[in-house]
Write a protein that holds these residues in place. Structure first.
Motif, mmCIF file in Angstrom:
data_model
loop_
_atom_site.group_PDB
_atom_site.id
_atom_site.type_symbol
_atom_site.label_atom_id
_atom_site.label_comp_id
_atom_site.label_asym_id
_atom_site.label_seq_id
_atom_site.Cartn_x
_atom_site.Cartn_y
_atom_site.Cartn_z
ATOM 1 N N GLY A 100 0.789 -1.223 0.000
ATOM 2 C CA GLY A 100 0.000 0.000 0.000
ATOM 3 C C GLY A 100 0.818 1.269 0.000
ATOM 4 O O GLY A 100 0.268 2.362 -0.189
ATOM 5 N N ALA A 101 2.142 1.177 0.228
ATOM 6 C CA ALA A 101 2.999 2.365 0.228
ATOM 7 C C ALA A 101 3.617 2.553 -1.149
ATOM 8 O O ALA A 101 3.757 1.607 -1.933
ATOM 9 N N LYS A 102 4.005 3.752 -1.446
ATOM 10 C CA LYS A 102 4.686 4.020 -2.714
ATOM 11 C C LYS A 102 6.130 4.442 -2.439
ATOM 12 O O LYS A 102 6.438 5.016 -1.385
ATOM 13 N N THR A 103 6.989 4.121 -3.388
ATOM 14 C CA THR A 103 8.411 4.436 -3.219
ATOM 15 C C THR A 103 8.607 5.938 -3.115
ATOM 16 O O THR A 103 8.031 6.717 -3.903
ATOM 17 N N GLY A 104 9.418 6.374 -2.134
ATOM 18 C CA GLY A 104 9.660 7.797 -1.948
ATOM 19 C C GLY A 104 10.447 8.390 -3.095
ATOM 20 O O GLY A 104 11.347 7.750 -3.662
ATOM 21 N N ASP A 105 10.105 9.605 -3.477
ATOM 22 C CA ASP A 105 10.820 10.251 -4.585
ATOM 23 C C ASP A 105 12.212 10.707 -4.192
ATOM 24 O O ASP A 105 12.951 11.235 -5.021
ATOM 25 N N TRP A 106 12.601 10.548 -2.932
ATOM 26 C CA TRP A 106 13.944 10.901 -2.476
ATOM 27 C C TRP A 106 14.916 9.724 -2.598
ATOM 28 O O TRP A 106 16.085 9.846 -2.283
ATOM 29 N N VAL A 107 14.429 8.582 -3.056
ATOM 30 C CA VAL A 107 15.258 7.385 -3.202
ATOM 31 C C VAL A 107 15.663 7.237 -4.664
ATOM 32 O O VAL A 107 14.827 7.386 -5.566
ATOM 33 N N SER A 108 16.956 6.938 -4.898
ATOM 34 C CA SER A 108 17.425 6.752 -6.272
ATOM 35 C C SER A 108 16.825 5.483 -6.873
ATOM 36 O O SER A 108 16.414 4.563 -6.160
ATOM 37 N N ASP A 109 16.807 5.418 -8.190
ATOM 38 C CA ASP A 109 16.170 4.290 -8.871
ATOM 39 C C ASP A 109 16.826 2.952 -8.534
ATOM 40 O O ASP A 109 16.140 1.948 -8.366
ATOM 41 N N ASP A 110 18.166 2.952 -8.464
ATOM 42 C CA ASP A 110 18.854 1.686 -8.172
ATOM 43 C C ASP A 110 19.114 1.489 -6.686
ATOM 44 O O ASP A 110 19.649 0.473 -6.270
ATOM 45 N N ARG A 111 18.742 2.496 -5.876
ATOM 46 C CA ARG A 111 18.853 2.460 -4.418
ATOM 47 C C ARG A 111 20.313 2.447 -3.928
ATOM 48 O O ARG A 111 20.559 2.214 -2.747
ATOM 49 N N TRP A 112 21.273 2.695 -4.796
ATOM 50 C CA TRP A 112 22.650 2.877 -4.357
ATOM 51 C C TRP A 112 22.894 4.360 -4.095
ATOM 52 O O TRP A 112 22.324 5.207 -4.787
ATOM 53 N N MET A 113 23.755 4.667 -3.119
ATOM 54 C CA MET A 113 24.134 6.048 -2.832
ATOM 55 C C MET A 113 25.645 6.196 -2.967
ATOM 56 O O MET A 113 26.410 5.375 -2.424
ATOM 57 N N THR A 114 26.090 7.222 -3.671
ATOM 58 C CA THR A 114 27.513 7.497 -3.770
ATOM 59 C C THR A 114 27.996 8.202 -2.508
ATOM 60 O O THR A 114 27.186 8.664 -1.686
ATOM 61 N N LEU A 115 29.306 8.301 -2.366
ATOM 62 C CA LEU A 115 29.882 8.998 -1.212
ATOM 63 C C LEU A 115 29.398 10.441 -1.171
ATOM 64 O O LEU A 115 29.042 10.967 -0.118
ATOM 65 N N ALA A 116 29.367 11.094 -2.335
ATOM 66 C CA ALA A 116 28.930 12.496 -2.396
ATOM 67 C C ALA A 116 27.467 12.632 -1.998
ATOM 68 O O ALA A 116 27.082 13.586 -1.313
ATOM 69 N N GLU A 117 26.629 11.677 -2.410
ATOM 70 C CA GLU A 117 25.206 11.735 -2.061
ATOM 71 C C GLU A 117 24.988 11.565 -0.559
ATOM 72 O O GLU A 117 24.132 12.220 0.039
ATOM 73 N N VAL A 118 25.767 10.675 0.059
ATOM 74 C CA VAL A 118 25.658 10.503 1.510
ATOM 75 C C VAL A 118 26.104 11.775 2.222
ATOM 76 O O VAL A 118 25.472 12.221 3.186
ATOM 77 N N ALA A 119 27.182 12.386 1.739
ATOM 78 C CA ALA A 119 27.689 13.607 2.371
ATOM 79 C C ALA A 119 26.682 14.747 2.264
ATOM 80 O O ALA A 119 26.555 15.566 3.188
ATOM 81 N N LYS A 120 25.946 14.815 1.182
ATOM 82 C CA LYS A 120 24.973 15.903 0.987
ATOM 83 C C LYS A 120 23.835 15.852 1.998
ATOM 84 O O LYS A 120 23.178 16.871 2.227
ATOM 85 N N THR A 121 23.573 14.701 2.594
ATOM 86 C CA THR A 121 22.483 14.602 3.562
ATOM 87 C C THR A 121 22.859 15.193 4.922
ATOM 88 O O THR A 121 21.994 15.357 5.781
ATOM 89 N N SER A 134 37.979 9.588 5.331
ATOM 90 C CA SER A 134 38.921 9.153 6.367
ATOM 91 C C SER A 134 38.466 7.868 7.043
ATOM 92 O O SER A 134 39.296 7.071 7.499
ATOM 93 N N LYS A 135 37.158 7.650 7.102
ATOM 94 C CA LYS A 135 36.626 6.428 7.704
ATOM 95 C C LYS A 135 36.543 5.278 6.705
ATOM 96 O O LYS A 135 35.964 4.222 7.010
ATOM 97 N N GLU A 136 37.115 5.453 5.531
ATOM 98 C CA GLU A 136 37.171 4.411 4.503
ATOM 99 C C GLU A 136 35.778 3.925 4.101
ATOM 100 O O GLU A 136 35.436 2.744 4.205
ATOM 101 N N PHE A 137 34.962 4.888 3.648
ATOM 102 C CA PHE A 137 33.645 4.578 3.111
ATOM 103 C C PHE A 137 33.778 3.556 1.985
ATOM 104 O O PHE A 137 34.625 3.669 1.101
ATOM 105 N N ARG A 138 32.929 2.536 2.023
ATOM 106 C CA ARG A 138 32.941 1.509 0.982
ATOM 107 C C ARG A 138 31.771 1.667 0.030
ATOM 108 O O ARG A 138 31.954 1.782 -1.174
ATOM 109 N N ARG A 139 30.546 1.654 0.564
ATOM 110 C CA ARG A 139 29.357 1.802 -0.265
ATOM 111 C C ARG A 139 28.158 2.082 0.640
ATOM 112 O O ARG A 139 28.243 1.938 1.868
ATOM 113 N N ALA A 140 27.035 2.471 0.027
ATOM 114 C CA ALA A 140 25.823 2.761 0.789
ATOM 115 C C ALA A 140 24.615 2.446 -0.068
ATOM 116 O O ALA A 140 24.649 2.550 -1.303
#
Length: 253
Positions: A100-121, A134-140
């Protein structure tokens, strides 16, 4: 009476004083003897050692240990081996969108987030970017859904390489400190993770032209993954709602 002849006085014999002993000679003789003794002892030791057979060195090769008999242990199933889960598709560890819920428009289509996208939040993207590096980000990866017009959910998983330090745990501590510092905040621990916490902020965010927005959040970590959940609505969010999301998401990690 004739005067007695005068007896001549005996000549004074000068006292013989003992001659002063010349110092240093005996000391020099003793020191010389000691040096000769040390030299003689050293030479004798060299001569004795030279006549001995050379001591054999221990062999560098060691005997091969006996191999254990019997079948090798079976590898852990994927349900028990966390590396199988966390090294696979990170998006599969996210909660599913409810019916019954719809996907939020704030979520990317493939649901992966880049380092820059995480930092922007973050409130300060520049500092957050450097901190992630510095914390050795791998993926999100993230997911989110919307129910009605006002209720929304976002779940984010951030994975670190953790080659030297427990970066996921450190990041969770920082997030918990930030959430707990907000005024009008109630918090509870979430089972399943050492420092998992859920927060309900009773004071809404207000902005001219918009309805008041109430927020709740949850923070946890397991292994090399940091979990963050955000919930918002125009009416106060209950403890039961944020705790349910947090507990179910922690169990999937």
């Amino acid at each position: 009476m004739p005067e007695a002849p005068e007896i001549p006085e005996a000549p004074e014999i000068p006292e013989e004083r003992p001659r002063a002993r010349r110092r240093g000679r005996t000391t020099l003789l003793i020191a010389a003897a000691a040096v000769l003794g040390v030299v003689a002892g050293t030479c004798t030791g060299y001569l004795i050692q030279a006549d001995r057979e050379p001591t054999k060195l221990a062999s560098l090769s060691q005997p091969t240990p006996a191999q254990a008999k019997g079948p090798a242990p079976e590898p852990l199933p994927a349900s028990q081996d966390r590396r199988v889960k966390t090294d696979g598709d990170l998006r599969k560890l996210l909660l599913k969108k409810p019916a019954g819920a719809k996907t939020g428009d704030w979520v990317s289509d493939d649901r992966w987030m880049t380092l820059a996208e995480v930092a922007k939040t973050a409130d300060k993207p520049g500092g957050a970017f450097g901190d992630l590096v510095s914390k050795e980000f791998r993926r999100a990866a993230d997911t989110g859904w919307q129910v009605g017009r006002t209720y929304g959910v976002e779940i984010r998983l951030v994975q670190y390489r953790q080659e030297e330090t427990l970066d996921a745990s450190d990041a969770a501590d920082s997030e918990n400190y930030f959430e707990d510092s907000k005024s009008g905040t109630n918090s509870w621990s979430v089972p399943g993770s050492g420092n998992a916490m859920a927060y309900v902020h009773t004071k809404p965010d207000t902005e001219p032209g918009y309805l008041p927005q109430y927020n709740a959040s949850a923070v946890a970590w397991r292994g090399d993954i940091l979990m963050k959940i955000f919930v918002w609505d125009t009416k106060p969010i209950t403890k039961a709602k944020i705790m349910d999301l947090a507990e179910r998401q922690v169990k999937k990690l």
